[in-house]
Write a protein that holds these residues in place. Structure first.
Motif, PDB file in Angstrom:
ATOM      1  N   ASP A 126     -26.900  12.623 -72.162  1.00 51.21           N
ATOM      2  CA  ASP A 126     -26.458  11.838 -71.010  1.00 51.21           C
ATOM      3  C   ASP A 126     -25.022  12.249 -70.697  1.00 51.21           C
ATOM      4  OD1 ASP A 126     -25.801  10.017 -69.093  1.00 51.21           O
ATOM      5  OD2 ASP A 126     -26.459   8.249 -70.193  1.00 51.21           O
ATOM      6  N   ASP A 127     -24.859  13.085 -69.675  1.00 53.04           N
ATOM      7  CA  ASP A 127     -23.544  13.608 -69.281  1.00 53.04           C
ATOM      8  C   ASP A 127     -23.156  12.952 -67.957  1.00 53.04           C
ATOM      9  OD1 ASP A 127     -21.306  14.989 -68.497  1.00 53.04           O
ATOM     10  OD2 ASP A 127     -22.109  16.971 -68.976  1.00 53.04           O
ATOM     11  N   TYR A 132     -25.866  13.807 -65.054  1.00 53.92           N
ATOM     12  CA  TYR A 132     -26.982  14.587 -65.593  1.00 53.92           C
ATOM     13  C   TYR A 132     -27.538  13.900 -66.839  1.00 53.92           C
ATOM     14  CZ  TYR A 132     -29.359  18.216 -68.272  1.00 53.92           C
ATOM     15  OH  TYR A 132     -30.284  18.905 -69.029  1.00 53.92           O
ATOM     16  N   ARG A 133     -28.830  13.648 -66.832  1.00 52.06           N
ATOM     17  CA  ARG A 133     -29.501  13.035 -67.980  1.00 52.06           C
ATOM     18  C   ARG A 133     -30.779  13.794 -68.262  1.00 52.06           C
ATOM     19  NH1 ARG A 133     -27.519   9.502 -64.543  1.00 52.06           N
ATOM     20  NH2 ARG A 133     -26.029   7.933 -65.248  1.00 52.06           N
ATOM     21  N   VAL A 134     -31.048  14.045 -69.525  1.00 49.93           N
ATOM     22  CA  VAL A 134     -32.298  14.682 -69.918  1.00 49.93           C
ATOM     23  C   VAL A 134     -32.814  13.995 -71.173  1.00 49.93           C
ATOM     24  CG1 VAL A 134     -31.071  16.479 -71.215  1.00 49.93           C
ATOM     25  CG2 VAL A 134     -33.436  16.852 -70.542  1.00 49.93           C
ATOM     26  N   GLU A 149     -36.091  20.320 -63.533  1.00 53.37           N
ATOM     27  CA  GLU A 149     -34.674  20.569 -63.237  1.00 53.37           C
ATOM     28  C   GLU A 149     -33.809  20.252 -64.454  1.00 53.37           C
ATOM     29  OE1 GLU A 149     -31.001  18.629 -60.722  1.00 53.37           O
ATOM     30  OE2 GLU A 149     -33.046  18.102 -60.135  1.00 53.37           O
ATOM     31  N   GLN A 150     -34.090  19.131 -65.118  1.00 50.33           N
ATOM     32  CA  GLN A 150     -33.326  18.755 -66.309  1.00 50.33           C
ATOM     33  C   GLN A 150     -33.412  19.838 -67.377  1.00 50.33           C
ATOM     34  OE1 GLN A 150     -34.977  14.989 -67.515  1.00 50.33           O
ATOM     35  NE2 GLN A 150     -34.542  14.039 -65.531  1.00 50.33           N
ATOM     36  N   LEU A 151     -34.609  20.406 -67.560  1.00 52.17           N
ATOM     37  CA  LEU A 151     -34.806  21.422 -68.593  1.00 52.17           C
ATOM     38  C   LEU A 151     -33.983  22.675 -68.308  1.00 52.17           C
ATOM     39  CD1 LEU A 151     -36.356  22.435 -71.120  1.00 52.17           C
ATOM     40  CD2 LEU A 151     -38.090  23.316 -69.531  1.00 52.17           C
TER      41      LEU A 151
END
Length: 232
Positions: A126-127, A132-134, A149-151
């Protein structure tokens, strides 16, 4: 019937022309992915990944910058000139280009329905500085557009560009495999119709459809190579 070389530029802005990239540090869009795609009806589809962190010396400059920085400063034309010299392409190549923002990637995957792939590890980050969260688990996954997109955005640290390229490869191979089956081929016209308006490209809709059809008709499996960098 002739071979065509296409430059793909994946940028970290949500839309082409956005004033801010929505990343950290904030600013104009960066090139997060650079690829040369060679489409030849008589041989396998070939893709060459170019390191965005590769240092180059722009004309008239006394200090080096990365290929990503070259894109930010000079756009497609300056980037194309540098890549032509680095790779050793003939004048006039690559003949075509497409700038792909994050929204186009999400739309492509969602129009396909999802993309199936196997993750060797879990991702949990979690940035908030980049919004940006993945959170993806290891094993077989069925990713929607946002998860894809996260990957491909994920980096374990600021120098994890090689790892990011590996994840880009994983997604590309899964997408190509999925659109090569009859169900995927039937979705192509709708997918391209939705994605093309989100791109900056010198390809017409008809050219894009023709190139994709030629790529899918390739007699051999997709070949992906990387331009190898020396150690930092």
């Amino acid at each position: 019937g002739d071979a065509v070389t296409l430059l793909l530029v994946g940028i970290d802005a949500d839309q082409v022309g956005d004033s801010s990239n929505g990343a950290a540090p904030a600013g104009p869009a960066n090139a997060d992915a650079l690829m040369l795609v060679r489409i030849d009806p008589s041989r396998s589809l070939e893709l060459l990944q170019l390191p965005t962190e590769l240092a180059v010396l722009p004309p008239g400059s006394s200090s080096a910058t990365s290929l990503a920085g070259l894109w930010r400063d000079g756009g497609v034309q300056l980037l194309t000139d540098a890549i032509r010299e680095i790779v050793g392409l003939d004048e006039g190549h690559p003949q075509r280009f497409a700038v792909v923002p994050r929204a186009a990637l999400r739309e492509l995957v969602d129009r396909l329905g999802s993309v199936d792939l196997v993750l060797k590890r879990s991702y949990d980050l979690d940035d908030r500085s980049q919004d940006y969260r993945v959170k993806l688990e290891a094993g077989r996954q069925n990713l929607n557009g946002s998860e894809a997109e996260q990957l491909v955005r994920y980096r374990q640290n600021p120098n994890d560009n090689p790892g990011r390229r590996e994840r880009q490869q994983l997604l590309i191979r899964a997408l190509v495999a999925q659109v090569q089956v009859p169900e995927g081929i039937s979705l192509l016209p709708g997918m391209l119709g939705a994605v093309t308006p989100l791109l900056e490209t010198n390809l017409s809709q008809g050219e894009l459809l023709s190139l994709v059809a030629a790529a899918l008709a390739s007699p051999e499996p997709l070949q992906i190579r990387q331009l190898v960098l020396a150690d930092r």
